[in-house]
Motif scaffolding. Structure first.
Motif, short mmCIF file in Angstrom:
data_model
loop_
_atom_site.label_atom_id
_atom_site.label_comp_id
_atom_site.label_asym_id
_atom_site.label_seq_id
_atom_site.Cartn_x
_atom_site.Cartn_y
_atom_site.Cartn_z
N GLY A 314 0.78 -1.23 0.00
CA GLY A 314 0.00 0.00 0.00
C GLY A 314 0.81 1.28 0.00
O GLY A 314 0.25 2.37 0.19
N VAL A 315 2.11 1.18 -0.21
CA VAL A 315 2.98 2.37 -0.22
C VAL A 315 3.75 2.44 -1.53
O VAL A 315 4.30 1.44 -1.99
CB VAL A 315 3.97 2.33 0.97
CG1 VAL A 315 4.92 3.53 0.90
CG2 VAL A 315 3.23 2.32 2.29
N THR A 330 -5.36 12.21 -8.09
CA THR A 330 -6.44 11.87 -7.16
C THR A 330 -7.79 11.97 -7.87
O THR A 330 -7.90 12.50 -8.98
CB THR A 330 -6.43 12.80 -5.94
OG1 THR A 330 -6.67 14.14 -6.38
CG2 THR A 330 -5.07 12.74 -5.24
N HIS A 403 4.70 7.62 -0.69
CA HIS A 403 3.29 8.04 -0.70
C HIS A 403 2.42 6.84 -0.35
O HIS A 403 2.51 5.78 -0.98
CB HIS A 403 2.91 8.55 -2.09
CG HIS A 403 1.46 8.89 -2.23
ND1 HIS A 403 0.91 10.05 -1.76
CD2 HIS A 403 0.43 8.19 -2.80
CE1 HIS A 403 -0.39 10.07 -2.03
NE2 HIS A 403 -0.70 8.96 -2.66
N THR A 404 1.61 7.02 0.69
CA THR A 404 0.69 5.96 1.08
C THR A 404 -0.58 6.06 0.24
O THR A 404 -1.22 7.12 0.19
CB THR A 404 0.33 6.08 2.57
OG1 THR A 404 1.54 5.97 3.34
CG2 THR A 404 -0.61 4.95 2.98
N ILE A 405 -0.91 4.98 -0.42
CA ILE A 405 -2.09 4.98 -1.31
C ILE A 405 -3.36 5.05 -0.47
O ILE A 405 -3.54 4.31 0.49
CB ILE A 405 -2.10 3.70 -2.18
CG1 ILE A 405 -0.81 3.63 -3.02
CG2 ILE A 405 -3.32 3.69 -3.08
CD1 ILE A 405 -0.67 2.32 -3.78
N THR A 406 -4.24 5.97 -0.86
CA THR A 406 -5.52 6.11 -0.20
C THR A 406 -6.66 5.86 -1.20
O THR A 406 -6.40 5.74 -2.41
CB THR A 406 -5.69 7.51 0.41
OG1 THR A 406 -5.76 8.48 -0.66
CG2 THR A 406 -4.52 7.86 1.31
N GLU A 407 -7.86 5.82 -0.72
CA GLU A 407 -9.00 5.57 -1.61
C GLU A 407 -9.23 6.71 -2.59
O GLU A 407 -9.87 6.53 -3.62
CB GLU A 407 -10.26 5.37 -0.77
CG GLU A 407 -10.26 4.09 0.05
CD GLU A 407 -11.56 3.89 0.81
OE1 GLU A 407 -12.43 4.81 0.74
OE2 GLU A 407 -11.72 2.84 1.45
N SER A 408 -8.68 7.87 -2.30
CA SER A 408 -8.87 9.02 -3.19
C SER A 408 -7.88 9.01 -4.36
O SER A 408 -8.03 9.80 -5.29
CB SER A 408 -8.74 10.32 -2.41
OG SER A 408 -7.42 10.45 -1.88
N ASP A 409 -6.89 8.15 -4.31
CA ASP A 409 -5.90 8.09 -5.39
C ASP A 409 -6.46 7.28 -6.56
O ASP A 409 -6.97 6.18 -6.38
CB ASP A 409 -4.61 7.45 -4.90
CG ASP A 409 -3.91 8.29 -3.84
OD1 ASP A 409 -4.07 9.53 -3.88
OD2 ASP A 409 -3.23 7.71 -2.99
N ASN A 484 -6.66 2.48 -7.66
CA ASN A 484 -7.93 2.03 -7.08
C ASN A 484 -8.91 1.88 -8.23
O ASN A 484 -9.24 2.85 -8.91
CB ASN A 484 -8.46 3.05 -6.06
CG ASN A 484 -7.66 3.06 -4.79
OD1 ASN A 484 -7.74 2.13 -3.99
ND2 ASN A 484 -6.86 4.10 -4.60
#
Length: 513
Positions: A314-315, A330, A403-409, A484
């Protein structure tokens, strides 16, 4: 882009090398590379969707001075990365730094030279083939001349012989008279005189004496003897003194006047040259002492940028040298830069270049060569033995960002400067985002849909002609990775595997845009 720009083609090469796939992590990707207006494509890329069971690697390399270093790094950097203890321990930032330094050092090892020459197309075998072709041609010409009568053959080479003698004598300053640009006097041997008939030795001597007598000319040997005799007589007169003293005085006065005039002329020329040098010294001071000759050996006169992104747990960890770039887009359309362009004008980069003994010229190049301050290869800029590799003029040490992947990416875009010279990070990801949305809305998500979009981005950036400043005329390579996805990862993976089973598996192919 690194070294000074090369020439362009009359029309661009728009055929694209593409790759598409999906990793075990569910990361769908598509990449495309295009030669464009350049005479060759020096870019390379790495798509390693399953670097390990829990990691994937994606990278773009923009070569300069030749494609060999970019191709070499693309082949070996992923393998070297996996051998690092820090990589196994999960210390990705340090593992990437160590890997960049290791592959840069490996480029100039003796055992690497052969492979680089093969990649560059400059291997010694190629040169041997060219030499053999020249030898074969020379033998054929000799065989043809063997069939020509002697008289015709002598006539053929008469003019060549005269030109060779004239050139040789001109280089030695053996001119007839003292005027500039006068041709050297050439006595062509009788064996090559008009008519081409070879003469007997005695006849040749008599003919030579007759010619000299009729024309009133002296041979070079006679001239030399005359000069020696004149010098001897002059010396003898000087020793006896009184007999020709008046004549000697006149000659000395004439010589003295001539020498004074020559000295005055030399002083005037020297003053003029000095004033010109002083007038231009301020203008040229910025670029003085800058080397103009470059080491063209593979790995010394060639190099590459490297923008490498590793996705693990996840990174995203991005290591970068040069001006290729990695950007995350994003879902609200924002662009997040995960790398920094390394240009000599930067204060940090300039300070390191100058400390290592380099200089930034007015056009923003290190010692008049590279317009980059960090790269792999380019070892002609890494010769300061008192400094560590990362302190050299052109540093192989990457900047590393995470960069930590988030749901907004939404996706990650990695591309060479052929893209970034035309579009900003925001403009580039906005274009890609629109194409992704359009493809999904029209259900056009084929096996190659991401590489298709990458190709469309390059087409948008390519210049219509080469009349401008070079913007849009470079090689172009870009890589899109979805972070995502709307549907489940497993569903997309099964769909891709189904599509591949219907056709011959081939993640690399060519197509025309």
């Amino acid at each position: 882009m690194g070294a000074v720009m090369s020439g362009y083609l009359e029309s661009p090469v728009t055929e694209k090398e593409v790759q598409d796939g999906i990793s075990k992590l569910g990361l769908a990707y598509g990449a495309s590379s295009m030669q464009g207006w350049r005479v060759a494509n020096e870019d390379a890329l790495s798509c390693v969707p399953d670097l390990t069971d829990n990691s994937a690697l994606f990278a773009v390399y923009d070569g300069h001075g030749g494609p060999e270093v970019a191709l070499y790094v693309a082949k070996y950097l992923p393998m070297l990365l996996k051998t690092q203890y820090d990589f196994t321990d999960g210390k990705m930032e340090q593992a990437l730094r160590t890997t960049f330094l290791a592959v840069d050092k490996q480029i100039v090892l003796a055992e690497t030279a052969d492979e680089l020459q093969t990649l560059a197309g400059t291997k010694a075998d190629d040169e041997d083939d060219e030499d053999m072709e020249d030898k074969i041609k020379e033998c054929e010409e000799l065989n043809e001349e063997a069939q020509i009568p002697l008289v015709d053959l002598l006539a053929k080479y008469k003019q060549k012989f005269k030109e060779c003698i004239e050139e040789e004598m001109a280089e030695k300053g053996n001119f007839e008279g003292s005027g500039k640009g006068k041709k050297a006097k050439v006595d062509v041997p009788d064996i090559l005189e008009e008519g081409g008939e070879p003469a007997a030795a005695g006849a040749a001597d008599n003919g030579r004496e007759k010619t000299a007598s009729e024309n009133g000319e002296e041979s070079e040997t006679a001239e030399g003897s005359s000069q020696e005799n004149g010098s001897a007589e002059k010396s003898e007169t000087k020793e006896n003194g009184a007999e020709n003293g008046e004549t000697k005085k006149d000659e000395d006065e004439d010589d003295s006047d001539y020498e004074e005039e020559a000295e005055m002329t030399d002083e005037e020329d020297s003053e003029e040259e000095g004033s010109e040098e002083e007038g231009s010294s301020e203008e040229e001071s910025d670029d003085e002492d800058v080397p103009t000759e470059f080491d063209e050996r593979e790995g010394y006169g060639s190099g590459t940028t490297a923008c490498v992104a590793v996705v693990r747990e996840g990174v995203i960890t991005v290591a970068n040298v040069g001006d290729s770039r990695c950007v995350v887009c994003t879902k609200d359309g924002s662009a997040i830069d995960l790398s920094e362009d390394h240009k000599p004008e930067s204060e940090i980069e300039k300070a390191r270049v100058e400390k290592a003994g380099g200089k930034i010229t007015k056009d923003g190049r290190v010692n008049g060569g590279l317009n980059l301050s960090r790269a792999l290869g380019d070892h002609q800029y890494k010769q300061n033995t008192e400094l560590s590799p990362e302190e050299q003029m052109i540093s192989p040490m990457p900047d590393v960002k995470t960069h930590t992947i988030t749901e907004s990416d939404e996706f990650m875009l990695i591309a060479c400067d052929g893209i970034w010279n035309v579009l900003s990070s925001h403009a580039a990801v906005s274009f890609v985002r629109e194409q992704i949305a359009e493809a999904r809305a029209s259900d056009k998500c084929s096996k190659t849909w991401l590489s298709d979009i990458a190709g469309q981005l390059m087409d948008k950036c390519m210049a219509p002609d080469t009349s401008g400043d070079g913007t849009g005329c470079d090689n172009m390579t870009c890589l899109i990775v979805l972070l995502n996805q709307d549907t489940s990862k497993e569903a997309q993976k099964r769909k891709l595997e189904s599509d591949q089973s219907e056709e011959t598996p081939d993640s690399k192919k060519s197509k025309t845009s």
